[in-house]
Scaffold this motif. Structure first.
Motif, short mmCIF file in Angstrom:
data_model
loop_
_atom_site.label_atom_id
_atom_site.label_comp_id
_atom_site.label_asym_id
_atom_site.label_seq_id
_atom_site.Cartn_x
_atom_site.Cartn_y
_atom_site.Cartn_z
N ARG A 76 0.98 -1.34 -0.38
CA ARG A 76 0.19 0.04 0.25
C ARG A 76 0.82 0.87 0.09
N LEU A 77 2.14 1.16 0.45
CA LEU A 77 2.46 2.41 1.02
C LEU A 77 3.98 2.17 -0.29
N ASN A 78 4.29 1.40 -0.83
CA ASN A 78 5.57 1.01 -1.84
C ASN A 78 7.27 1.42 -0.75
N CYS A 79 7.33 0.95 0.30
CA CYS A 79 8.15 0.99 1.92
C CYS A 79 8.73 0.10 1.71
N LYS A 80 9.67 0.21 2.27
CA LYS A 80 10.70 -0.74 2.87
C LYS A 80 10.25 -0.61 4.40
N VAL A 81 10.24 -2.39 4.95
CA VAL A 81 9.50 -2.60 6.36
C VAL A 81 10.35 -3.80 6.34
N VAL A 82 10.90 -3.57 8.02
CA VAL A 82 12.04 -4.87 8.66
C VAL A 82 10.84 -4.73 9.98
N GLY A 83 10.23 -6.07 9.82
CA GLY A 83 9.74 -7.02 10.75
C GLY A 83 10.74 -7.67 11.85
N VAL A 84 10.06 -7.86 13.34
CA VAL A 84 10.60 -8.11 14.05
C VAL A 84 9.84 -9.10 14.50
N ASP A 85 10.55 -10.39 15.68
CA ASP A 85 9.60 -11.57 15.79
C ASP A 85 10.03 -12.40 17.02
N ILE A 86 9.77 -12.86 17.91
CA ILE A 86 9.74 -13.76 18.87
C ILE A 86 10.20 -14.81 18.51
N SER A 87 9.98 -15.79 17.79
CA SER A 87 9.40 -16.84 16.98
C SER A 87 10.07 -17.09 15.65
N THR A 88 10.87 -18.15 15.86
CA THR A 88 11.25 -18.28 14.66
C THR A 88 11.04 -19.11 14.23
N GLU A 89 9.88 -19.77 14.32
CA GLU A 89 9.31 -20.83 13.29
C GLU A 89 7.48 -19.86 12.53
N MET A 90 7.56 -18.83 12.99
CA MET A 90 6.88 -17.32 12.49
C MET A 90 7.80 -17.34 11.43
N LEU A 91 9.18 -17.00 12.05
CA LEU A 91 9.93 -16.07 10.76
C LEU A 91 10.13 -16.99 9.34
N LYS A 92 9.89 -18.21 9.66
CA LYS A 92 10.43 -19.07 8.54
C LYS A 92 9.51 -18.99 7.72
N VAL A 93 7.22 -19.21 8.20
CA VAL A 93 6.75 -18.71 7.28
C VAL A 93 6.63 -17.37 6.55
N ALA A 94 7.07 -16.38 7.32
CA ALA A 94 7.15 -15.24 5.78
C ALA A 94 8.16 -15.06 5.62
N ASP A 95 9.93 -15.96 5.81
CA ASP A 95 10.10 -15.81 4.87
C ASP A 95 9.93 -16.63 3.73
N GLU A 96 9.30 -17.64 3.87
CA GLU A 96 9.32 -18.52 2.16
C GLU A 96 8.00 -17.43 1.62
N LYS A 97 7.42 -17.08 2.14
CA LYS A 97 6.03 -15.70 1.73
C LYS A 97 7.36 -14.45 0.38
N LEU A 98 8.22 -14.10 1.76
CA LEU A 98 9.14 -12.73 0.87
C LEU A 98 9.78 -13.63 -0.29
N VAL A 99 10.36 -14.82 -0.07
CA VAL A 99 11.17 -15.44 -1.00
C VAL A 99 9.82 -15.68 -2.74
N LYS A 100 8.98 -16.54 -1.86
CA LYS A 100 8.13 -16.85 -3.12
C LYS A 100 7.49 -15.31 -4.17
N ARG A 101 7.04 -14.07 -3.35
CA ARG A 101 6.52 -13.43 -3.60
C ARG A 101 7.57 -12.05 -3.65
N GLU A 102 8.80 -11.90 -4.33
CA GLU A 102 9.91 -11.86 -4.55
C GLU A 102 10.43 -10.33 -4.20
N LEU A 103 9.84 -10.39 -2.70
CA LEU A 103 9.61 -8.79 -1.42
C LEU A 103 10.82 -9.00 -0.89
N THR A 104 12.15 -9.70 -1.05
CA THR A 104 13.52 -9.64 0.18
C THR A 104 14.16 -8.48 0.03
N GLU A 105 14.14 -7.49 -1.50
CA GLU A 105 14.94 -6.71 -1.02
C GLU A 105 14.31 -5.54 -0.99
#
Length: 243
Positions: A76-105
Motif C-alpha cells: 500500500r505504501l511502496n516502502c521498506k519494512v523491517v519485521g521482528v518477532d520472537i518466534s523462529t518458526e513464524m519467521l520461517k513462514v514469513a521468509d517463505e512468503k517473501l521469497v515466493k513474492r520476490e519481496l526480499t529486497e
C-alpha cells in the motif's frame, strides 16, 4: 494478572508465547483468516492506510509473525519494512512468503524481542504491530521501546483485539470467542492451550481509553482510536512527540 498460554508450565510469559507461536506457525495463517472469516485482512488494510501521508517511510513491524502486515504495508505504501518477532518458526513462514513474492529486497525479517529492540534510537518513520502487544510480557516496556526507535513526529499504529460493548452482539461474540473458537482452533492447530489463551488474553487486555493511557505512560501521544467490526478489534493511532 499475567495471562500465560500454558498454565502448567513454569516458563515466563515471553518464553511461553514464543513456544506457542512456534507450535502453531504452520496453521497460523489459515486459522487467522478462517476464524475471523477473513475480516482481519480488512483491518490490516485500514491500519496501514493511516500512514499513507508519510513519504517513503521506513517502517518497523513489531511481532511481525508470518509477515502479513509487513507485506500489506509494502503493497500500500511502496516502502521498506523491517519485521521482528520472537518466534523462529513464524519467521520461517514469513521468509517463505517473501521469497515466493520476490519481496526480499524491500522487506526483511529477523528474530527480536519487542521489549529490547535491536535498533538505534529515532530510526523509523512508523512502527506498526497487529495482534502483538497483547502478548508482551511487560506492556509498558514494549511500548516504550517502540517509541524509542521512532523518529520524533513518527507514527505508531497498533491493531489489537478488543471487547464489544453492546447487546446482543457482545453476548453472541463472547459465546463464539470463549467456546467455539478455542475448540476449532485447538482441533486444527493441535494446540488447544493456544486458542484458550487467545480469548483469555483479550479479556484481560487494557483496551480502549485504558490502552490510550498506556501509550501516554510510554511517552506517546494518542491521536485517535478506530473501532473495527462493532468493537471486535481496535486500531490505535498515536505519535512520538516532536523534540
Amino acid at each position: 494478572m499475567t495471562v500465560k498460554p500454558y498454565k502448567s508450565s513454569e516458563g515466563s510469559k515471553k518464553t511461553q508465547v514464543a513456544g506457542m507461536f512456534n507450535n502453531i506457525a504452520p496453521k497460523y495463517d489459515f486459522l487467522n483468516h478462517f476464524l475471523s472469516l477473513g475480516i482481519d485482512k480488512i483491518w490490516r488494510k485500514r491500519a496501514i492506510n493511516l500512514l499513507k501521508d508519510i513519504p517513503n517511510p521506513l517502517i518497523l513491524d513489531v511481532a511481525t509473525g508470518t509477515g502479513d502486515l509487513a507485506i500489506e504495508a509494502n503493497k500500500r505504501l511502496n516502502c521498506k519494512v523491517v519485521g521482528v518477532d520472537i518466534s523462529t518458526e513464524m519467521l520461517k513462514v514469513a521468509d517463505e512468503k517473501l521469497v515466493k513474492r520476490e519481496l526480499t529486497e524491500v522487506i526483511s525479517v529477523q528474530e527480536g524481542d519487542s521489549e529490547n529492540l535491536p535498533f538505534e534510537n529515532d530510526t523509523f518513520d512508523a512502527v506498526i504491530v497487529a495482534f502483538g502487544v497483547r502478548n508482551f510480557e511487560n506492556l509498558n516496556k514494549g511500548l516504550t521501546d517502540m517509541g524509542r526507535v521512532l523518529k520524533p513526529g513518527g507514527k505508531m499504529v497498533v491493531l489489537e483485539f478488543s471487547k464489544p460493548a453492546y447487546f446482543p452482539f457482545k453476548q453472541l461474540y463472547l459465546f463464539y470467542f470463549l467456546y467455539i473458537l478455542p475448540w476449532l482452533g485447538g482441533l486444527i492447530s493441535k494446540d488447544k492451550a493456544a486458542y484458550t489463551y487467545l480469548p483469555e488474553s483479550v479479556l484481560n487486555f487494557p483496551d480502549g481509553k485504558t490502552f490510550d493511557s498506556e501509550l501516554v505512560k510510554a511517552g506517546l501521544s494518542p491521536i485517535k482510536r478506530y473501532k473495527q467490526t462493532m468493537g471486535i478489534a481496535t486500531i490505535y493511532f498515536s505519535e512520538k512527540p516532536k523534540q
